[in-house]
Design a protein around this motif. Structure first.
Motif, mmCIF file in Angstrom:
data_model
loop_
_atom_site.group_PDB
_atom_site.id
_atom_site.type_symbol
_atom_site.label_atom_id
_atom_site.label_comp_id
_atom_site.label_asym_id
_atom_site.label_seq_id
_atom_site.Cartn_x
_atom_site.Cartn_y
_atom_site.Cartn_z
ATOM 1 N N UNK A 92 -6.659 3.975 -13.811
ATOM 2 C CA UNK A 92 -5.857 3.252 -14.801
ATOM 3 C C UNK A 92 -4.684 4.116 -15.273
ATOM 4 N N UNK A 93 -3.790 3.489 -15.995
ATOM 5 C CA UNK A 93 -2.631 4.172 -16.560
ATOM 6 C C UNK A 93 -3.077 5.262 -17.538
ATOM 7 N N UNK A 94 -2.392 6.396 -17.514
ATOM 8 C CA UNK A 94 -2.717 7.500 -18.421
ATOM 9 C C UNK A 94 -1.936 7.370 -19.727
ATOM 10 N N UNK A 95 -2.628 7.700 -20.819
ATOM 11 C CA UNK A 95 -2.037 7.674 -22.148
ATOM 12 C C UNK A 95 -2.189 9.050 -22.781
ATOM 13 N N UNK A 96 -1.229 9.447 -23.638
ATOM 14 C CA UNK A 96 -1.369 10.736 -24.332
ATOM 15 C C UNK A 96 -2.416 10.655 -25.448
ATOM 16 N N UNK A 97 -3.290 11.648 -25.483
ATOM 17 C CA UNK A 97 -4.327 11.760 -26.510
ATOM 18 C C UNK A 97 -4.211 13.126 -27.170
ATOM 19 N N UNK A 98 -4.195 13.143 -28.500
ATOM 20 C CA UNK A 98 -4.120 14.398 -29.262
ATOM 21 C C UNK A 98 -5.525 14.707 -29.767
ATOM 22 N N UNK A 99 -6.046 15.864 -29.364
ATOM 23 C CA UNK A 99 -7.411 16.256 -29.708
ATOM 24 C C UNK A 99 -7.464 17.075 -30.990
ATOM 25 N N UNK A 100 -7.006 16.479 -32.065
ATOM 26 C CA UNK A 100 -7.024 17.103 -33.379
ATOM 27 C C UNK A 100 -6.039 16.395 -34.279
ATOM 28 N N UNK A 101 -5.967 16.809 -35.534
ATOM 29 C CA UNK A 101 -5.026 16.189 -36.474
ATOM 30 C C UNK A 101 -3.575 16.413 -36.039
ATOM 31 N N UNK A 102 -2.723 15.479 -36.405
ATOM 32 C CA UNK A 102 -1.285 15.621 -36.164
ATOM 33 C C UNK A 102 -0.662 16.144 -37.453
ATOM 34 N N UNK A 103 -0.149 17.389 -37.447
ATOM 35 C CA UNK A 103 0.504 17.900 -38.659
ATOM 36 C C UNK A 103 1.715 17.036 -39.011
ATOM 37 N N UNK A 104 1.931 16.848 -40.282
ATOM 38 C CA UNK A 104 3.052 16.028 -40.739
ATOM 39 C C UNK A 104 4.371 16.549 -40.160
ATOM 40 N N UNK A 105 4.520 17.851 -40.035
ATOM 41 C CA UNK A 105 5.784 18.380 -39.519
ATOM 42 C C UNK A 105 5.946 18.196 -38.007
ATOM 43 N N UNK A 106 4.914 17.689 -37.316
ATOM 44 C CA UNK A 106 5.055 17.342 -35.902
ATOM 45 C C UNK A 106 5.679 15.959 -35.728
ATOM 46 N N UNK A 107 5.711 15.188 -36.813
ATOM 47 C CA UNK A 107 6.318 13.849 -36.787
ATOM 48 C C UNK A 107 7.800 14.025 -37.101
ATOM 49 N N UNK A 108 8.633 13.826 -36.075
ATOM 50 C CA UNK A 108 10.067 14.081 -36.206
ATOM 51 C C UNK A 108 10.860 12.855 -36.618
ATOM 52 N N UNK A 109 10.208 11.677 -36.582
ATOM 53 C CA UNK A 109 10.866 10.456 -37.025
ATOM 54 C C UNK A 109 9.787 9.407 -37.293
ATOM 55 N N UNK A 110 10.102 8.456 -38.142
ATOM 56 C CA UNK A 110 9.224 7.324 -38.426
ATOM 57 C C UNK A 110 10.081 6.071 -38.306
ATOM 58 N N UNK A 111 9.703 5.194 -37.384
ATOM 59 C CA UNK A 111 10.446 3.964 -37.129
ATOM 60 C C UNK A 111 9.640 2.768 -37.626
ATOM 61 N N UNK A 112 10.317 1.802 -38.199
ATOM 62 C CA UNK A 112 9.647 0.566 -38.600
ATOM 63 C C UNK A 112 9.460 -0.284 -37.347
ATOM 64 N N UNK A 113 8.226 -0.781 -37.160
ATOM 65 C CA UNK A 113 7.932 -1.645 -36.017
ATOM 66 C C UNK A 113 8.171 -3.090 -36.432
ATOM 67 N N UNK A 114 9.059 -3.752 -35.722
ATOM 68 C CA UNK A 114 9.381 -5.139 -36.085
ATOM 69 C C UNK A 114 8.860 -6.103 -35.053
#
Length: 114
Positions: A92-114
């Motif tokens: 099947x298609x591969x998806x990225x998985x993060x094996x731990x918490x995502x630090x807030x400073x790793x989020x470089x942008x926040x987009x509104x999903x419409x």
């Protein structure tokens, strides 16, 4: 204006605004997917930009909640936890998985999903 990402491809995670707001207060995001935590699932489900529409339709296609949906744009170079591209089943298609918490400073942008 989003921060300048590293040279690694950005990964995305769709979530509810209130969950992101709570994570910003704690300093890390720990929801795996809709209705399941990192602790329950073992990793945080993410997607590439190309995969996002299908993932959003699958998870939130009939969403009628009180929050707006947002897309967390994550720079993998800022993660402290392992990132693995994995398929839910062989072939099947591969998806990225993060094996731990995502630090807030790793989020470089926040987009509104419409």
């Amino acid at each position: 204006m989003p921060e300048q990402p590293s040279n690694q491809p950005l990964i995305l995670h769709i979530t509810e605004r209130s969950l992101w707001d709570a994570a910003r207060e704690r300093g890390a995001y720990e929801m795996s997917t809709r209705g399941r935590t990192l602790q329950e699932e073992g990793f945080i489900h993410c997607s590439t930009r190309e995969q996002l529409p299908r993932v959003a339709a699958f998870l939130y296609g009939s969403y009628d909640g009180p929050d707006e949906l947002v897309v967390l744009v994550i720079d993998p170079a800022r993660l402290a936890s392992p990132l693995k591209y994995e398929a839910p089943e062989p072939g099947a298609e591969e998806f990225p998985h993060v094996y731990g918490p995502v630090p807030v400073d790793a989020v470089v942008d926040v987009e509104v999903w419409a």
